[in-house]
Design a protein around this motif. Sequence first.
Motif, PDB file in Angstrom:
ATOM      1  N   LYS A   1      14.661 -32.141  87.641  1.00 38.04           N
ATOM      2  CA  LYS A   1      13.274 -32.199  87.178  1.00 38.04           C
ATOM      3  C   LYS A   1      13.157 -32.704  85.735  1.00 38.04           C
ATOM      4  N   SER A   2      14.288 -33.026  85.115  1.00 41.03           N
ATOM      5  CA  SER A   2      14.308 -33.336  83.688  1.00 41.03           C
ATOM      6  C   SER A   2      13.684 -34.670  83.316  1.00 41.03           C
ATOM      7  N   GLY A   3      13.599 -35.579  84.275  1.00 43.39           N
ATOM      8  CA  GLY A   3      13.089 -36.909  83.976  1.00 43.39           C
ATOM      9  C   GLY A   3      14.157 -37.880  83.514  1.00 43.39           C
TER      10      GLY A   3
ATOM     11  N   ARG B   1      42.630 -22.268  94.112  1.00 40.63           N
ATOM     12  CA  ARG B   1      43.083 -20.910  93.818  1.00 40.63           C
ATOM     13  C   ARG B   1      42.128 -19.868  94.381  1.00 40.63           C
ATOM     14  N   ILE B   2      40.853 -20.131  94.196  1.00 41.14           N
ATOM     15  CA  ILE B   2      39.801 -19.233  94.673  1.00 41.14           C
ATOM     16  C   ILE B   2      38.658 -20.105  95.167  1.00 41.14           C
ATOM     17  N   GLU B   3      38.092 -19.782  96.299  1.00 33.78           N
ATOM     18  CA  GLU B   3      36.865 -20.448  96.740  1.00 33.78           C
ATOM     19  C   GLU B   3      35.722 -19.746  96.012  1.00 33.78           C
ATOM     20  N   TRP B   4      35.500 -20.183  94.779  1.00 26.54           N
ATOM     21  CA  TRP B   4      34.635 -19.434  93.872  1.00 26.54           C
ATOM     22  C   TRP B   4      33.201 -19.299  94.345  1.00 26.54           C
ATOM     23  N   PRO B   5      32.601 -20.290  95.051  1.00 25.28           N
ATOM     24  CA  PRO B   5      31.228 -20.056  95.529  1.00 25.28           C
ATOM     25  C   PRO B   5      31.127 -18.885  96.515  1.00 25.28           C
ATOM     26  N   LYS B   6      32.199 -18.676  97.295  1.00 20.14           N
ATOM     27  CA  LYS B   6      32.226 -17.546  98.223  1.00 20.14           C
ATOM     28  C   LYS B   6      32.553 -16.245  97.497  1.00 20.14           C
ATOM     29  N   ALA B   7      33.427 -16.336  96.508  1.00 18.62           N
ATOM     30  CA  ALA B   7      33.840 -15.133  95.774  1.00 18.62           C
ATOM     31  C   ALA B   7      32.708 -14.584  94.907  1.00 18.62           C
ATOM     32  N   SER B   8      31.861 -15.491  94.386  1.00 18.69           N
ATOM     33  CA  SER B   8      30.732 -15.052  93.557  1.00 18.69           C
ATOM     34  C   SER B   8      29.522 -15.943  93.824  1.00 18.69           C
ATOM     35  N   PRO B   9      28.810 -15.667  94.907  1.00 22.17           N
ATOM     36  CA  PRO B   9      27.633 -16.466  95.234  1.00 22.17           C
ATOM     37  C   PRO B   9      26.596 -16.511  94.112  1.00 22.17           C
ATOM     38  N   ASP B  10      26.481 -15.445  93.330  1.00 25.11           N
ATOM     39  CA  ASP B  10      25.512 -15.442  92.228  1.00 25.11           C
ATOM     40  C   ASP B  10      25.891 -16.443  91.145  1.00 25.11           C
ATOM     41  N   ALA B  11      27.180 -16.554  90.853  1.00 21.39           N
ATOM     42  CA  ALA B  11      27.629 -17.542  89.863  1.00 21.39           C
ATOM     43  C   ALA B  11      27.318 -18.953  90.364  1.00 21.39           C
ATOM     44  N   TYR B  12      27.605 -19.192  91.619  1.00 23.44           N
ATOM     45  CA  TYR B  12      27.333 -20.511  92.210  1.00 23.44           C
ATOM     46  C   TYR B  12      25.833 -20.797  92.204  1.00 23.44           C
ATOM     47  N   LYS B  13      25.044 -19.809  92.550  1.00 16.00           N
ATOM     48  CA  LYS B  13      23.584 -19.971  92.558  1.00 16.00           C
ATOM     49  C   LYS B  13      23.071 -20.291  91.149  1.00 16.00           C
ATOM     50  N   ALA B  14      23.636 -19.652  90.146  1.00 16.77           N
ATOM     51  CA  ALA B  14      23.237 -19.926  88.761  1.00 16.77           C
ATOM     52  C   ALA B  14      23.552 -21.368  88.389  1.00 16.77           C
ATOM     53  N   MET B  15      24.713 -21.862  88.796  1.00 20.71           N
ATOM     54  CA  MET B  15      25.078 -23.258  88.513  1.00 20.71           C
ATOM     55  C   MET B  15      24.123 -24.215  89.231  1.00 20.71           C
ATOM     56  N   LEU B  16      23.772 -23.900  90.452  1.00 22.77           N
ATOM     57  CA  LEU B  16      22.830 -24.744  91.190  1.00 22.77           C
ATOM     58  C   LEU B  16      21.450 -24.741  90.529  1.00 22.77           C
ATOM     59  N   GLY B  17      21.090 -23.631  89.924  1.00 25.02           N
ATOM     60  CA  GLY B  17      19.822 -23.555  89.197  1.00 25.02           C
ATOM     61  C   GLY B  17      19.787 -24.537  88.032  1.00 25.02           C
ATOM     62  N   LEU B  18      20.911 -24.678  87.346  1.00 26.69           N
ATOM     63  CA  LEU B  18      20.994 -25.668  86.261  1.00 26.69           C
ATOM     64  C   LEU B  18      20.816 -27.077  86.814  1.00 26.69           C
ATOM     65  N   GLU B  19      21.426 -27.352  87.944  1.00 28.93           N
ATOM     66  CA  GLU B  19      21.292 -28.678  88.571  1.00 28.93           C
ATOM     67  C   GLU B  19      19.841 -28.939  88.982  1.00 28.93           C
ATOM     68  N   GLN B  20      19.169 -27.919  89.472  1.00 28.34           N
ATOM     69  CA  GLN B  20      17.757 -28.086  89.846  1.00 28.34           C
ATOM     70  C   GLN B  20      16.906 -28.411  88.632  1.00 28.34           C
ATOM     71  N   ALA B  21      17.189 -27.785  87.506  1.00 30.69           N
ATOM     72  CA  ALA B  21      16.468 -28.088  86.270  1.00 30.69           C
ATOM     73  C   ALA B  21      16.716 -29.534  85.852  1.00 30.69           C
ATOM     74  N   LEU B  22      17.938 -30.003  86.008  1.00 32.88           N
ATOM     75  CA  LEU B  22      18.258 -31.387  85.645  1.00 32.88           C
ATOM     76  C   LEU B  22      17.553 -32.391  86.551  1.00 32.88           C
TER      77      LEU B  22
END
Length: 144
Positions: free
Chosen positions: A27-29, A4-25
């Motif tokens: 490093k989680s151990g 419906r929407i290519e959401w990473p392109k429509a809101s790069p900040d939202a996508y970046k925030a989701m990737l930040g969660l993945e980066q934390a994971l």
Amino acid sequence: MSARIEWPKASPDAYKAMLGLEQALEKSGLEHSLLELVRLRASQINGCAYCVNMHANDARKAGETEARLQTLSVWRETRFFTERERAALAWVESLTLLAEKHAPHDQFEALREQFSEAEIVNLTLAIATINAWNRFGVGMAMVP
């Protein structure tokens, strides 16, 4: 069906925030194999075809067996999963179906037997994160 929407392109900040969660994971151990089981099980429950496909493939690449992947949705009925994985999978189901399951105390106590407090927090973050990804996948009609 197309997205419906290519959401990473429509809101790069939202996508970046989701990737930040993945980066934390990362490093989680927590074990990579456990994280993939968590991601796959939540995606199965949420009906996210895109995420089911991706995480099944990622789990295979990480060395997961076909028997475990094929029986993940019925993990209680098999002997393929460790007590640690079983505690995590029960938690995945409870938090993914929160309105129905309400994160029972006995499941939390089972987590305490298998995970440190930091691991429980990180496991809960993993569950919250995949549930968010699933909502983007299903809501935006992403297909494999």
